[in-house]
Design a protein around this motif. Structure first.
Motif, PDB file in Angstrom:
ATOM      1  N   PRO A  51       6.141   6.134  -1.178  1.00  0.00           N
ATOM      2  CA  PRO A  51       6.907   4.854  -0.567  1.00  0.00           C
ATOM      3  C   PRO A  51       6.408   3.629  -1.061  1.00  0.00           C
ATOM      4  O   PRO A  51       5.085   3.645  -1.249  1.00  0.00           O
ATOM      5  N   HIS A  52       6.742   2.527  -1.077  1.00  0.00           N
ATOM      6  CA  HIS A  52       6.390   1.276  -1.289  1.00  0.00           C
ATOM      7  C   HIS A  52       5.571   0.752   0.007  1.00  0.00           C
ATOM      8  O   HIS A  52       5.729   1.440   1.140  1.00  0.00           O
ATOM      9  N   ASP A  53       4.755  -0.055   0.044  1.00  0.00           N
ATOM     10  CA  ASP A  53       3.679  -0.353   1.152  1.00  0.00           C
ATOM     11  C   ASP A  53       4.340  -0.777   2.323  1.00  0.00           C
ATOM     12  O   ASP A  53       3.965  -0.389   3.373  1.00  0.00           O
ATOM     13  N   PRO A  62       0.804   7.152   7.492  1.00  0.00           N
ATOM     14  CA  PRO A  62      -0.641   6.636   7.497  1.00  0.00           C
ATOM     15  C   PRO A  62      -1.387   6.550   6.100  1.00  0.00           C
ATOM     16  O   PRO A  62      -2.364   5.686   5.883  1.00  0.00           O
ATOM     17  N   ARG A  63      -0.875   7.395   5.145  1.00  0.00           N
ATOM     18  CA  ARG A  63      -1.670   7.450   3.939  1.00  0.00           C
ATOM     19  C   ARG A  63      -0.843   6.738   2.714  1.00  0.00           C
ATOM     20  O   ARG A  63       0.179   6.971   2.680  1.00  0.00           O
ATOM     21  N   ALA A  64      -1.572   6.037   1.720  1.00  0.00           N
ATOM     22  CA  ALA A  64      -0.901   5.385   0.691  1.00  0.00           C
ATOM     23  C   ALA A  64      -0.576   6.397  -0.224  1.00  0.00           C
ATOM     24  O   ALA A  64       0.459   6.066  -1.036  1.00  0.00           O
ATOM     25  N   ASN A  65      -1.213   7.674  -0.411  1.00  0.00           N
ATOM     26  CA  ASN A  65      -0.590   8.504  -1.370  1.00  0.00           C
ATOM     27  C   ASN A  65       0.312   9.568  -0.804  1.00  0.00           C
ATOM     28  O   ASN A  65       0.494  10.684  -1.558  1.00  0.00           O
TER      29      ASN A  65
END
Length: 179
Positions: A51-53, A62-65
Motif C-alpha cells: 500500500p502507499h504510505d 504498522p510496517r512499510a513492507n
C-alpha cells in the motif's frame, strides 16, 4: 480520520462538470451505468501489493513492507476509460467482512459494497493528484498521456472491525463531457 488530512482540496477548484461525480454519495458504478450504457469493468490487477504510505496509515498497518490485498480497475464506457479505481484492505478483512473482495473478478466493487446492509461508508474526501502521486502515475501507465492534474476521491468502507479503502481517479473523458 487519517485519510482525510491530505485529501480535502476545496471542491470549488474542481471542474464544474466533475463536482457531482466527486460528491456522489451512492454507488459510482450505478451512476456510471445510468450515464454510460456501455459500462464495463476492466480488471488491471488483483492480488497482494504494497500500500502507499497514506493508505497504510488509513488502514492502521504498522510496517512499510507489508503486502495487502489490492485491486486496480478501469471503469469504462466501451473502450473509453472513465475512472481508474484502486482499492486496498487488510489480510484479515478478506477472511472476514470483505470475503467477496478476493473473488469479485470482473464485477464492480460497488455491486458488492452497496448491496450489503452491514457495510457502512466514511465521508468522501477528495484532492487533486499529479505526477508526484503514485495513482496518477499508475493511471498514466494504463491509459497513456494525461493532464498534469486529475481529481480523485476516496472513502473507507467498514464492516465490523474491517476496513476497505477505495480511491477513484477521474479521467478526462468523464469531466470534459456535460452529463
Amino acid at each position: 480520520m487519517p485519510h482525510q488530512h491530505r485529501w480535502h482540496h476545496p471542491l470549488c477548484l474542481a471542474p464544474r462538470p466533475l463536482r457531482p461525480w466527486l460528491t456522489e454519495s451512492g454507488s459510482l458504478t450505478a451512476r456510471l451505468i445510468a450515464h454510460y450504457p456501455c459500462f464495463k469493468v476492466r480488471v488491471l490487477a488483483q492480488g497482494l501489493a504494497r500500500p502507499h504510505d497514506d493508505e497504510r496509515a488509513t488502514l492502521g498497518l504498522p510496517r512499510a513492507n507489508v503486502r495487502v490485498p489490492s485491486r486496480e480497475v478501469l471503469l469504462c464506457s466501451g473502450d473509453t476509460p472513465l475512472v481508474f479505481a484502486h482499492s486496498v484492505t487488510t489480510p484479515a478483512a478478506v477472511r472476514r467482512g470483505f470475503r467477496k473482495f478476493r473473488h469479485i473478478g470482473g464485477r464492480s466493487l460497488g455491486s458488492m459494497l452497496f448491496a450489503s446492509p452491514t457495510i457502512a461508508r466514511s465521508m468522501l474526501a477528495w484532492r487533486r493528484v499529479d505526477a508526484r502521486h503514485p495513482l496518477w502515475r499508475k493511471a498514466r501507465a494504463v491509459v497513456g498521456p494525461l493532464p498534469a492534474r486529475l481529481w480523485a476521491r476516496r472513502s473507507v468502507f467498514y464492516t465490523g472491525p474491517d476496513r476497505l479503502l477505495v480511491t477513484e481517479v477521474f479521467l478526462p473523458p468523464l469531466f470534459q463531457e456535460s452529463r
